[in-house]
Motif scaffolding. Sequence first.
Motif, PDB file in Angstrom:
ATOM      1  N   GLY A 147      -1.178  50.342  27.669  1.00 23.55           N
ATOM      2  CA  GLY A 147       0.085  51.075  27.689  1.00 23.55           C
ATOM      3  C   GLY A 147       1.161  50.464  26.822  1.00 23.55           C
ATOM      4  O   GLY A 147       2.304  50.920  26.838  1.00 23.55           O
ATOM      5  N   THR A 148       0.807  49.406  26.047  1.00 20.56           N
ATOM      6  CA  THR A 148       1.793  48.731  25.200  1.00 20.56           C
ATOM      7  C   THR A 148       1.196  48.424  23.834  1.00 20.56           C
ATOM      8  O   THR A 148      -0.008  48.567  23.611  1.00 20.56           O
ATOM      9  CB  THR A 148       2.281  47.415  25.834  1.00 20.56           C
ATOM     10  OG1 THR A 148       1.211  46.458  25.831  1.00 20.56           O
ATOM     11  CG2 THR A 148       2.776  47.618  27.258  1.00 20.56           C
ATOM     12  N   ARG A 180       6.641  59.960  30.053  1.00 19.22           N
ATOM     13  CA  ARG A 180       7.372  58.679  30.053  1.00 19.22           C
ATOM     14  C   ARG A 180       6.670  57.705  29.131  1.00 19.22           C
ATOM     15  O   ARG A 180       5.521  57.919  28.723  1.00 19.22           O
ATOM     16  CB  ARG A 180       7.484  58.093  31.456  1.00 19.22           C
ATOM     17  CG  ARG A 180       6.162  57.690  32.093  1.00 19.22           C
ATOM     18  CD  ARG A 180       6.408  56.927  33.388  1.00 19.22           C
ATOM     19  NE  ARG A 180       5.177  56.640  34.104  1.00 19.22           N
ATOM     20  CZ  ARG A 180       4.376  55.602  33.848  1.00 19.22           C
ATOM     21  NH1 ARG A 180       4.675  54.755  32.862  1.00 19.22           N
ATOM     22  NH2 ARG A 180       3.282  55.401  34.559  1.00 19.22           N
ATOM     23  N   THR A 181       7.348  56.615  28.795  1.00 21.04           N
ATOM     24  CA  THR A 181       6.750  55.600  27.939  1.00 21.04           C
ATOM     25  C   THR A 181       5.798  54.724  28.741  1.00 21.04           C
ATOM     26  O   THR A 181       5.878  54.644  29.967  1.00 21.04           O
ATOM     27  CB  THR A 181       7.831  54.710  27.305  1.00 21.04           C
ATOM     28  OG1 THR A 181       8.572  54.043  28.343  1.00 21.04           O
ATOM     29  CG2 THR A 181       8.784  55.528  26.443  1.00 21.04           C
ATOM     30  N   GLY A 182       4.892  54.065  28.031  1.00 20.83           N
ATOM     31  CA  GLY A 182       4.013  53.090  28.674  1.00 20.83           C
ATOM     32  C   GLY A 182       2.856  53.683  29.448  1.00 20.83           C
ATOM     33  O   GLY A 182       2.285  52.994  30.310  1.00 20.83           O
ATOM     34  N   LEU A 183       2.476  54.920  29.170  1.00 24.96           N
ATOM     35  CA  LEU A 183       1.317  55.485  29.866  1.00 24.96           C
ATOM     36  C   LEU A 183       0.059  54.720  29.468  1.00 24.96           C
ATOM     37  O   LEU A 183      -0.120  54.361  28.309  1.00 24.96           O
ATOM     38  CB  LEU A 183       1.153  56.966  29.519  1.00 24.96           C
ATOM     39  CG  LEU A 183       2.305  57.898  29.877  1.00 24.96           C
ATOM     40  CD1 LEU A 183       1.938  59.339  29.539  1.00 24.96           C
ATOM     41  CD2 LEU A 183       2.683  57.774  31.346  1.00 24.96           C
ATOM     42  N   ASN A 184      -0.831  54.466  30.451  1.00 27.23           N
ATOM     43  CA  ASN A 184      -2.012  53.649  30.165  1.00 27.23           C
ATOM     44  C   ASN A 184      -3.332  54.376  30.355  1.00 27.23           C
ATOM     45  O   ASN A 184      -4.397  53.762  30.321  1.00 27.23           O
ATOM     46  CB  ASN A 184      -1.996  52.361  30.995  1.00 27.23           C
ATOM     47  CG  ASN A 184      -1.943  52.611  32.479  1.00 27.23           C
ATOM     48  OD1 ASN A 184      -2.546  53.560  32.977  1.00 27.23           O
ATOM     49  ND2 ASN A 184      -1.215  51.768  33.194  1.00 27.23           N
ATOM     50  N   SER A 222      -5.318  53.045  26.855  1.00 27.35           N
ATOM     51  CA  SER A 222      -6.103  52.341  27.872  1.00 27.35           C
ATOM     52  C   SER A 222      -6.726  51.072  27.304  1.00 27.35           C
ATOM     53  O   SER A 222      -7.529  50.420  27.970  1.00 27.35           O
ATOM     54  CB  SER A 222      -7.196  53.265  28.421  1.00 27.35           C
ATOM     55  OG  SER A 222      -8.013  53.757  27.359  1.00 27.35           O
ATOM     56  N   GLU A 223      -6.347  50.740  26.043  1.00 31.18           N
ATOM     57  CA  GLU A 223      -6.856  49.532  25.395  1.00 31.18           C
ATOM     58  C   GLU A 223      -5.768  48.456  25.375  1.00 31.18           C
ATOM     59  O   GLU A 223      -4.569  48.751  25.383  1.00 31.18           O
ATOM     60  CB  GLU A 223      -7.286  49.839  23.958  1.00 31.18           C
ATOM     61  CG  GLU A 223      -8.340  50.917  23.826  1.00 31.18           C
ATOM     62  CD  GLU A 223      -9.677  50.482  24.376  1.00 31.18           C
ATOM     63  OE1 GLU A 223      -9.962  49.267  24.360  1.00 31.18           O
ATOM     64  OE2 GLU A 223     -10.450  51.345  24.817  1.00 31.18           O
ATOM     65  N   THR A 224      -6.189  47.192  25.316  1.00 30.37           N
ATOM     66  CA  THR A 224      -5.243  46.083  25.177  1.00 30.37           C
ATOM     67  C   THR A 224      -5.159  45.650  23.715  1.00 30.37           C
ATOM     68  O   THR A 224      -6.019  45.970  22.904  1.00 30.37           O
ATOM     69  CB  THR A 224      -5.678  44.880  26.032  1.00 30.37           C
ATOM     70  OG1 THR A 224      -6.950  44.410  25.558  1.00 30.37           O
ATOM     71  CG2 THR A 224      -5.795  45.266  27.500  1.00 30.37           C
ATOM     72  N   GLY A 225      -4.095  44.910  23.396  1.00 26.59           N
ATOM     73  CA  GLY A 225      -3.983  44.303  22.067  1.00 26.59           C
ATOM     74  C   GLY A 225      -3.643  45.277  20.953  1.00 26.59           C
ATOM     75  O   GLY A 225      -3.963  45.011  19.790  1.00 26.59           O
ATOM     76  N   ASN A 226      -2.977  46.384  21.245  1.00 22.61           N
ATOM     77  CA  ASN A 226      -2.609  47.341  20.198  1.00 22.61           C
ATOM     78  C   ASN A 226      -1.538  46.741  19.289  1.00 22.61           C
ATOM     79  O   ASN A 226      -0.621  46.054  19.746  1.00 22.61           O
ATOM     80  CB  ASN A 226      -2.074  48.633  20.815  1.00 22.61           C
ATOM     81  CG  ASN A 226      -3.133  49.379  21.596  1.00 22.61           C
ATOM     82  OD1 ASN A 226      -4.267  49.504  21.142  1.00 22.61           O
ATOM     83  ND2 ASN A 226      -2.785  49.871  22.778  1.00 22.61           N
ATOM     84  N   THR A 227      -1.655  47.031  17.985  1.00 26.93           N
ATOM     85  CA  THR A 227      -0.739  46.448  17.004  1.00 26.93           C
ATOM     86  C   THR A 227       0.213  47.470  16.390  1.00 26.93           C
ATOM     87  O   THR A 227       1.112  47.089  15.658  1.00 26.93           O
ATOM     88  CB  THR A 227      -1.530  45.776  15.870  1.00 26.93           C
ATOM     89  OG1 THR A 227      -2.326  46.747  15.189  1.00 26.93           O
ATOM     90  CG2 THR A 227      -2.443  44.681  16.419  1.00 26.93           C
TER      91      THR A 227
END
Length: 339
Positions: A193-194, A238-242, A217-222
């Motif tokens: 979500g980030t 809303r922001t930060g949907l995962n 739903s992934e981690t480490g997005n750039t």
Amino acid sequence: CTSGAGCQDCPAGQYDDDGSATTSCKNCEVGQFQPEAAHIACIDCEAGKYQNAEGQQSCIACGRGRYGAAAAATLASSCIACDQGTYAEHDVNNLASDCQPCAAGRYDPSGVDDSDVLIAATGAGGCSSCPTGTYNSLSGSVDMSACQSCPAGKYSAVVGLDSQFNCIACGAGKYGSTSGATAETQCIDCPVGTYSKNKELVSVTLCKPCPLGRYSSETGNTQDTDCMACATGKVGWRTGLNSSEQCIDCPAGTYSETEGLARISDCVDCPTGRWSNKTGVKMMTLGCDLCPKGRFQNTTGATSLEGDCKRCPQGRTSQKIGADRLDDCIMCPPGKFLD
């Protein structure tokens, strides 16, 4: 004894200074040496060396980590240990200035350190390298406490760094919340979500939430574009949907043929002549149903067949589906009636 039969050379380490045929050769005194035979004098040991025995052919070097300021020294104790935080990597040193301060990135915890092991290990005459995860920008350090931890958001897997700028920044999409990290694996992925375009983040709170209309739903997005757009018929409210499940449906009476909607108001009303009681409609022609013959619907966003598709007035009917005006309801022709 002059040159001739029976005259013998004094051996190395000895001398004869009177030329008498009856005088035996004398040993060089302590603090002196003579490397060659047939000499009338011995040589004083140079500064940085000593000799504590008579009759020697060479002097003993003070060795690495020490210096000797006086010539003709007779004791090992005349060799002076380099101060803590300095080193001398040569065997013969005759000045205090031959002891050099440990370079930045290193330290000398022992004061005198002429250990061959440390010299070979560090290549710097006994100064130890600051360990991984640390740096030291000062020369002449005497304790490992001079080695400072790489700041949060950085790491170092190598020893002997001389600047915090040589600590490696955690990459985009990652953060490092603790100082003194020794490996890239200690940099933590920004959570689902980030994302983060920036390097050297020191806290998870600096990872930015996926923008409206998107999720991850992934981690480490750039990049924000690493966050996926909510599908057609959906809204990223809303922001930060995962997850895609957090994208909500466009409400009944609306549709969306566009991905990545950020607001409910971005959903498009079903046009006049149509209605829909379904949510999450992805295509107008498939999800917004046409009002049947005999009815008309002149407002957008209709959600009910019975409530919104109005019946033509008595004696009138519509001959087409999807009528959107009262004028589409026509009178029955002469000789016919509406049952």
